[in-house]
Design an enzyme around this catalytic site. Structure first.
Site, PDB file in Angstrom:
ATOM      1  CG  HIS A  54      -0.448  -0.014   2.066  1.00 32.44           C
ATOM      2  ND1 HIS A  54       0.576  -0.442   2.855  1.00 32.44           N
ATOM      3  CD2 HIS A  54      -0.072   1.529   3.202  1.00 32.44           C
ATOM      4  CE1 HIS A  54       1.100  -0.140   4.168  1.00 32.44           C
ATOM      5  NE2 HIS A  54       0.716   0.753   4.317  1.00 32.44           N
ATOM      6  CE  LYS A  79      13.750   1.029   6.318  1.00 29.45           C
ATOM      7  NZ  LYS A  79      14.896  -0.236   6.275  1.00 29.45           N
ATOM      8  CE  LYS A 116       7.400  -3.054  14.152  1.00 22.74           C
ATOM      9  NZ  LYS A 116       9.011  -3.533  14.721  1.00 22.74           N
ATOM     10  CE  LYS A 135      12.105  -8.690  10.833  1.00 22.01           C
ATOM     11  NZ  LYS A 135      12.114  -7.411  11.323  1.00 22.01           N
TER      12      LYS A 135
HETATM   13  P1  NAD Z   1      20.287  -8.952  18.567  1.00 24.76           P
HETATM   14  O1  NAD Z   1      21.105 -10.269  17.516  1.00 24.76           O
HETATM   15  O2  NAD Z   1      20.783  -8.036  18.857  1.00 24.76           O
HETATM   16  O3  NAD Z   1      20.459  -9.702  19.962  1.00 24.76           O
HETATM   17  C1  NAD Z   1      18.833 -10.556  20.404  1.00 24.76           C
HETATM   18  C2  NAD Z   1      19.912 -10.915  21.633  1.00 24.76           C
HETATM   19  O4  NAD Z   1      19.343 -12.475  22.230  1.00 24.76           O
HETATM   20  C3  NAD Z   1      20.983 -12.084  21.305  1.00 24.76           C
HETATM   21  O5  NAD Z   1      22.570 -11.222  22.146  1.00 24.76           O
HETATM   22  C4  NAD Z   1      19.887 -13.116  21.878  1.00 24.76           C
HETATM   23  O6  NAD Z   1      21.942 -14.061  23.017  1.00 24.76           O
HETATM   24  C5  NAD Z   1      19.725 -12.968  22.921  1.00 24.76           C
HETATM   25  N1  NAD Z   1      18.898 -14.429  23.030  1.00 24.76           N
HETATM   26  C6  NAD Z   1      18.011 -14.923  22.347  1.00 24.76           C
HETATM   27  N2  NAD Z   1      17.781 -16.004  22.787  1.00 24.76           N
HETATM   28  C7  NAD Z   1      17.354 -15.365  23.868  1.00 24.76           C
HETATM   29  C8  NAD Z   1      16.513 -16.336  25.064  1.00 24.76           C
HETATM   30  N3  NAD Z   1      15.533 -17.257  24.681  1.00 24.76           N
HETATM   31  N4  NAD Z   1      16.559 -15.793  26.492  1.00 24.76           N
HETATM   32  C9  NAD Z   1      17.512 -15.139  26.497  1.00 24.76           C
HETATM   33  N5  NAD Z   1      17.938 -14.226  25.454  1.00 24.76           N
HETATM   34  C10 NAD Z   1      17.875 -14.517  24.220  1.00 24.76           C
HETATM   35  O7  NAD Z   1      19.216  -8.973  18.339  1.00 24.76           O
HETATM   36  P2  NAD Z   1      18.085  -7.599  17.912  1.00 24.76           P
HETATM   37  O8  NAD Z   1      18.612  -6.968  16.792  1.00 24.76           O
HETATM   38  O9  NAD Z   1      18.482  -7.014  19.495  1.00 24.76           O
HETATM   39  O10 NAD Z   1      16.950  -7.871  17.810  1.00 24.76           O
HETATM   40  C11 NAD Z   1      15.818  -8.751  18.865  1.00 24.76           C
HETATM   41  C12 NAD Z   1      14.418  -8.323  18.624  1.00 24.76           C
HETATM   42  O11 NAD Z   1      14.019  -7.379  18.202  1.00 24.76           O
HETATM   43  C13 NAD Z   1      14.342  -9.311  17.728  1.00 24.76           C
HETATM   44  O12 NAD Z   1      12.591 -10.144  18.289  1.00 24.76           O
HETATM   45  C14 NAD Z   1      13.564  -8.502  16.454  1.00 24.76           C
HETATM   46  O13 NAD Z   1      13.104  -8.464  15.699  1.00 24.76           O
HETATM   47  C15 NAD Z   1      13.542  -6.710  17.389  1.00 24.76           C
HETATM   48  N6  NAD Z   1      13.389  -6.040  16.538  1.00 24.76           N
HETATM   49  C16 NAD Z   1      14.824  -5.491  16.392  1.00 24.76           C
HETATM   50  C17 NAD Z   1      15.283  -4.225  15.959  1.00 24.76           C
HETATM   51  C18 NAD Z   1      16.396  -3.354  15.402  1.00 24.76           C
HETATM   52  O14 NAD Z   1      16.238  -2.466  15.470  1.00 24.76           O
HETATM   53  N7  NAD Z   1      17.361  -4.896  15.212  1.00 24.76           N
HETATM   54  C19 NAD Z   1      13.676  -3.607  15.421  1.00 24.76           C
HETATM   55  C20 NAD Z   1      12.785  -4.038  15.388  1.00 24.76           C
HETATM   56  C21 NAD Z   1      12.200  -4.955  16.801  1.00 24.76           C
END
Ligand code: NAD
Length: 478
Positions: free
Chosen positions: A71, A76, A100, A112
């Protein structure tokens, strides 16, 4: 075989959970069933496999790029590098991106990507080969481009991977002026933007601060207004978790617990998140951090006493199995999909809790990605044209006020008033404004719509209405 089917059934519910939340919220809107179906569905699913050379042989990699909604263009969304990634998960995450972007008024459709590998098990050279080949496959199928679909980092990927994508795309599209707008979350030296690395966590902290700023809402939870002294547990010490902890602490909260996949630590008097980060880097584990209680079962960490829980790791962390043991009154979802719909219902209805939903709480990342994309398309850093002009104008005003009043400012007072805004200050200002405005918009829907039960439903209602208007503007629906 039966077990495999069971595992597959358990795996395939994240997109259904998102749709369940959508359908529930849709009841509070007036849109045509066909339009709702169009908004809810994933528009394009590209599943592919490619080989990479590994050791003496080859390995075939499974990968996806899913564009949920066109849309708005471009679409992204981040790329997840995880051995657990599957089509259902990428569909769900793409759909969440659509809602979002609508919530924070970022003019993109949702998408994604996923690459089914555990990045820790691959060399840098192999990761580069995988990322570059992934980009080539997307380019061949027109699933990537500054005006088509713009990836970003997600779980398991970061600035390094984004540079490889930008470079591969630019190489395949020689002379394309806007090629660097093909991906966001790039290093600053490669056309990235100041503040993107910390944006999601910073946004999570602003979301929490906004939530607790409403005294009447906090009273219902038995809490006082304000972040000062609020006890927080963070799950995940990656990009989102680390920066959420950092800014929540800066805003006055006390980080009392941190959970990682190897275990959790807790100290009711507070943890220095940076010292914990360094301890984990040095020892390879959170456990045995001086002065804290260690839990080998990471899940126990979520259940310790606190006011706010910030899950910032992965989906399905708070379920009907553990929700009743959660002590927090507020869950601020840094991760995507950390709370199942069943757990959310129990949290609100039985436990009197409150959830700041993922599609708003972690939208700081895509907001600053939007700023990075704008910077790439305009080919100029924010503040470059007007910073010096602003400083000179401010100096003239200060000089005039000093000469009229006879009061002379100190050097530091003068410097604070005169200073023009840097790119980082402009980015942070845009991020803060977006997070605050969006919270107020969602809360307004929550308190003013009869029957709305959760903040997530209110956020969905706002998103559905905005996307419906886009379709109507495109002339697709009356
Ligand atoms: P990342 O890889 O930098 O960090 C994730 C961390 O979670 C890692 O340190 C990992 O070891 C830890 N982890 C994994 N399984 C775990 C568990 N069962 N218990 C505790 N810790 C655990 O990833 P991120 O970029 O920080 O993303 C984390 C979440 O945030 C995801 O759901 C992602 O979709 C969401 N997110 C990320 C962004 C971004 O800008 N990076 C933006 C929006 C949403």
């Amino acid at each position: 075989m039966a077990n495999n089917n069971k595992a597959a059934m358990e795996e395939m519910h994240f997109f259904a959970d998102v749709c369940k939340n959508f359908d529930h919220a849709a009841k509070f809107t007036q849109h045509d069933a066909g339009l709702l179906d169009q908004i809810r569905s994933c528009n394009s699913v590209f599943r592919f496999r490619f080989p990479i050379r590994r050791g003496n042989g080859f390995e075939v990699i499974d990968a996806w790029r899913i564009e949920h909604s066109h849309h708005q263009s471009p679409t992204k969304g981040g790329i997840r590098y995880s051995e657990m990634v599957n089509e259902d998960e990428v569909m769900a995450l793409a759909a969440l991106m659509t809602y979002k972007c609508a919530i924070v008024n970022v003019p993109f459709g949702g998408a994604k990507g996923g690459i089914k590998i555990n990045p820790k098990e691959y060399t840098v050279q192999e990761l580069e080969n995988i990322t570059r080949r992934y980009t080539v496959e997307l380019t061949k199928k027109n699933f990537i481009g500054p005006s088509i679909d713009v990836p970003a980092p997600d779980y398991g990927s970061g600035e390094r991977e984004m540079s490889w994508i930008a470079d591969t795309y630019a190489t395949m599209n020689p002379g394309q002026l806007d090629a660097m707008g093909v991906v966001t979350g790039k290093p600053i030296a490669l056309h990235g933007i100041a503040g993107r690395r910390e944006a999601t966590g910073r946004g999570v902290a602003i979301a929490a601060r906004e939530c607790v700023s409403f005294a009447e809402d906090m009273e219902k939870l038995g809490l006082t207004a304000g972040l000062e002294g609020k006890k927080v547990i963070v799950q995940g010490l990656g990009n989102v978790g680390y920066y959420s902890a950092k800014y929540l602490a800066e805003f006055g909260a006390t980080i009392v617990g941190i959970c990682e996949f190897e275990g959790a630590i807790y100290n009711a008097d507070g943890l220095d998140y940076d010292a914990v980060f360094q301890h984990r880097k040095a020892t390879g584990s959170l456990l045995n951090f001086p002065g804290a209680t260690s839990f080998e079962n990471s899940g126990e960490g979520l259940e310790q006493p606190c006011d706010i829980l910030v899950p910032a790791a992965l989906e399905n962390q708070i379920t009907i199995d553990n929700i009743r043991r959660i002590k927090a009154k507020i869950i601020v979802e840094g991760a995507n999909g950390p709370t199942t719909p069943e757990a959310e219902a129990i949290f609100y209805e039985e436990m009197g809790g409150f959830i700041v939903p993922d599609m708003y709480a972690n939208a700081g990342g895509v907001t600053v990605s939007y700023f990075e994309w704008l910077k790439n398309l305009s080919h100029v850093a924010f503040g470059r044209m007007n910073r010096r002009f602003e400083e000179n104008s401010n100096k003239n005003i200060v000089n005039m006020v000093e000469s009229i009043t006879g009061v002379n400012l100190s050097d530091s007072q003068r410097a604070t008033i005169v200073k023009g805004a840097s790119e980082l200050e402009l980015v942070n200002s845009g991020l803060e404004d977006t997070m605050i405005r969006s919270y107020h918009e969602i809360r307004e829907t929550f308190v003013s719509t009869e029957g709305i039960d959760t903040l997530r439903t209110a956020a969905f209602v706002g998103a559905i209405n905005k996307i419906a208007v886009s379709y109507q503007n495109l002339g697709i629906w009356p």
